[in-house]
Design an enzyme around this catalytic site. Structure first.
Site, short mmCIF file in Angstrom:
data_model
loop_
_atom_site.label_atom_id
_atom_site.label_comp_id
_atom_site.label_asym_id
_atom_site.label_seq_id
_atom_site.Cartn_x
_atom_site.Cartn_y
_atom_site.Cartn_z
N CYS A 116 55.54 9.28 85.00
CA CYS A 116 54.32 10.09 84.89
C CYS A 116 54.29 11.25 85.88
O CYS A 116 53.44 12.13 85.77
CB CYS A 116 53.10 9.20 85.06
SG CYS A 116 53.03 7.96 83.76
N HIS A 256 46.86 13.23 86.51
CA HIS A 256 47.56 12.46 85.49
C HIS A 256 46.56 11.52 84.83
O HIS A 256 45.75 10.88 85.51
CB HIS A 256 48.70 11.68 86.13
CG HIS A 256 49.34 10.70 85.19
ND1 HIS A 256 49.80 11.08 83.96
CD2 HIS A 256 49.57 9.37 85.30
CE1 HIS A 256 50.28 10.01 83.35
NE2 HIS A 256 50.15 8.97 84.14
N ASN A 286 47.46 7.68 77.81
CA ASN A 286 48.47 8.10 78.77
C ASN A 286 49.72 8.54 78.00
O ASN A 286 50.42 7.71 77.44
CB ASN A 286 48.78 6.94 79.72
CG ASN A 286 49.80 7.32 80.79
OD1 ASN A 286 50.41 8.38 80.73
ND2 ASN A 286 49.97 6.44 81.77
N1 ACO Z 1 41.98 -6.57 76.45
C1 ACO Z 1 41.25 -7.59 76.95
N2 ACO Z 1 41.57 -8.22 78.10
C2 ACO Z 1 42.67 -7.76 78.77
C3 ACO Z 1 43.45 -6.71 78.29
C4 ACO Z 1 43.09 -6.12 77.08
N3 ACO Z 1 43.77 -5.08 76.53
N4 ACO Z 1 44.47 -6.50 79.16
C5 ACO Z 1 44.32 -7.37 80.15
N5 ACO Z 1 43.23 -8.16 79.92
C6 ACO Z 1 42.71 -9.25 80.72
C7 ACO Z 1 43.75 -9.85 81.63
O1 ACO Z 1 44.52 -10.82 80.96
C8 ACO Z 1 42.88 -10.44 82.72
O2 ACO Z 1 42.37 -11.67 82.27
P1 ACO Z 1 42.26 -12.94 83.26
O3 ACO Z 1 41.29 -12.49 84.34
O4 ACO Z 1 41.75 -14.01 82.38
O5 ACO Z 1 43.65 -13.14 83.79
C9 ACO Z 1 41.71 -9.47 82.82
O6 ACO Z 1 41.71 -8.72 81.58
C10 ACO Z 1 41.85 -8.47 83.97
O7 ACO Z 1 43.17 -7.93 83.96
P2 ACO Z 1 43.62 -6.88 85.04
O8 ACO Z 1 45.09 -6.61 84.89
O9 ACO Z 1 43.12 -7.27 86.37
O10 ACO Z 1 42.82 -5.60 84.53
P3 ACO Z 1 42.63 -4.23 85.26
O11 ACO Z 1 41.22 -3.97 85.48
O12 ACO Z 1 43.57 -4.08 86.43
O13 ACO Z 1 43.13 -3.18 84.15
C11 ACO Z 1 45.05 -1.81 83.68
C12 ACO Z 1 44.46 -3.22 83.68
C13 ACO Z 1 44.21 -0.97 82.72
C14 ACO Z 1 46.49 -1.85 83.19
C15 ACO Z 1 44.98 -1.22 85.10
O14 ACO Z 1 45.52 -2.15 86.02
C16 ACO Z 1 45.72 0.09 85.27
O15 ACO Z 1 45.30 1.10 84.77
N6 ACO Z 1 46.82 0.13 86.07
C17 ACO Z 1 47.52 1.33 86.48
C18 ACO Z 1 48.10 2.18 85.38
C19 ACO Z 1 48.87 3.35 85.98
O16 ACO Z 1 48.35 4.16 86.70
N7 ACO Z 1 50.19 3.45 85.71
C20 ACO Z 1 50.98 4.48 86.32
C21 ACO Z 1 51.33 5.55 85.41
S1 ACO Z 1 52.15 4.99 83.95
C22 ACO Z 1 53.83 5.50 84.05
O17 ACO Z 1 54.34 5.93 85.04
C23 ACO Z 1 54.68 5.32 82.80
#
Ligand code: ACO
Length: 338
Positions: A116, A256, A286
């Site tokens: 990214c 980003h 994204n």
């Molecule tokens: N729908 C419903 N529930 C979900 C989903 C979904 N799509 N995905 C995860 N959950 C659940 C999980 O299983 C978890 O359940 P549990 O508590 O029973 O275990 C709960 O939701 C919370 O999961 P988290 O991973 O803690 O959710 P979070 O709020 O962190 O959101 C996300 C996840 C959106 C992926 C976030 O962590 C994020 O945006 N991370 C960074 C992304 C980023 O910046 N990437 C870098 C650039 S990408 C690149 O370089 C290619």
């Protein structure tokens, strides 16, 4: 020091028509529109469904739009740099395919692989070729067909990504506008948090690599989230401080588009209100290397010469960076492509 700066002189984009909405994803994995919207800010993304059309297809269209709007031929381009994690193939570089398709007879080119942060890193590299006087016209393209490396059975990642391409032309400017400063960082210690293991020389394609689903993007979301906020805000604050810029001096933060909550936290730390933040994650998700030029394409008509933009990105590697751009043109002065 030279007064010759690299300025963005036109922007172009390409987005596939097909929309993959949160409701569509509800049919594929155990998720909901409410969860995706509240946790990421994404409502829909674009998908290039045709298996015969790859990243270069989108890159060529974004680049051609830039050339048409600027009113120049492909034969005037000196260099093409493509940021992508989804090249058409391992080699040749996607830049070679784009060069041929555009008919950019004298141009050379290469790909930048920095997830990214790819577009920002490519922009920095391109700027050096202009500032040094080696080149007059450089195309920088961020393009990714993320749908080819996303596992649509993994609800934690398939909701995030979309396909698209954005491109800019860089040319010399001596009026004080252009790319005025940049900071780039990588830290490979925690690379396993965001990667695609299969297809390289460590895990070449094999029945086992396919069985283990190594050809899909993997992300450990929460640690990446925390690193993204600290990384993007830290380097963006640092570049503002180094150049004596306050939030008031900044016309737009161009972040980003990975997660609305990451963008919100970054803007807060920089003291920039959300109305001065470019946001299109709701519509495109994204698109990895394409998010920054797609933002510029969407907001270009609001910008006037002299506007200060702070671009910031964070991605796999980990890699991150920030760039200070003084906008150099009025969009109304370019050709219309409609
Ligand atoms: N729908 C419903 N529930 C979900 C989903 C979904 N799509 N995905 C995860 N959950 C659940 C999980 O299983 C978890 O359940 P549990 O508590 O029973 O275990 C709960 O939701 C919370 O999961 P988290 O991973 O803690 O959710 P979070 O709020 O962190 O959101 C996300 C996840 C959106 C992926 C976030 O962590 C994020 O945006 N991370 C960074 C992304 C980023 O910046 N990437 C870098 C650039 S990408 C690149 O370089 C290619």
């Amino acid at each position: 020091m030279t007064d010759r700066k690299a300025a963005i002189t036109a922007v172009g984009h390409y987005l596939p028509e097909e929309r993959l909405t949160n409701r569509d994803l509800e049919k594929l994995v155990d998720t909901s529109d409410e969860w995706i919207t509240s946790r990421t800010g994404i409502k829909e993304r674009r998908i290039l469904r045709d298996p015969d059309k790859a990243t270069s297809y989108m890159a060529v269209r974004a680049a051609q739009m830039v050339l048409d709007r600027r009113g120049i031929g492909a034969d005037e381009v000196d260099l093409i740099i493509i940021a992508t994690v989804t090249p058409d193939m391992m080699f040749p570089a996607t830049a070679c395919l784009v060069q041929a398709e555009l008919g950019a007879g004298k141009a050379w080119g290469f790909d930048v692989l920095a997830a990214c942060s790819g577009f920002l890193f490519a922009l920095s590299a391109a700027a050096r070729f202009i500032e040094s006087g080696k080149h007059e016209k450089v195309l920088v393209i961020g393009a990714d067909k993320m749908s080819t490396i996303v596992d649509y059975t993994d609800r934690t990642t398939c909701i995030l990504f979309g396909d698209g391409a954005g491109a800019v032309l860089l040319e010399a400017n001596t009026d004080g506008n252009g790319i005025l400063d940049s900071m780039e960082r990588v830290d490979g210690n925690d690379w396993k948090g965001l990667c695609m293991l299969g297809g390289g020389s460590l895990h070449p394609a094999s029945p086992t690599s396919v069985e283990k689903r190594l050809h899909y993007l993997y992300q450990d979301g929460q640690p990446v989230f925390k690193r993204a906020v600290v990384g993007m805000a830290g380097v963006a604050e640092a570049i503002m401080k180094r150049n004596n810029l306050t939030g008031d001096d900044v016309r737009y933060l161009v972040p980003h588009q990975a997660n609305l909550r990451i963008i919100d936290a970054t803007a807060r730390r920089m003291g920039i209100p959300m109305e001065k933040v470019m946001l299109n994650i709701e519509r495109y998700g994204n698109t990895t290397a394409a998010t920054l030029p797609l933002c510029l394409a969407d907001w270009e008509h609001e910008l006037v010469p002299g506007d200060n933009l702070i671009l910031a990105a964070f991605g796999g590697g980990f890699s991150w960076g920030s760039t200070w751009v003084k906008w150099a043109y009025d969009a109304a002065s370019l050709n219309s492509t409609h």
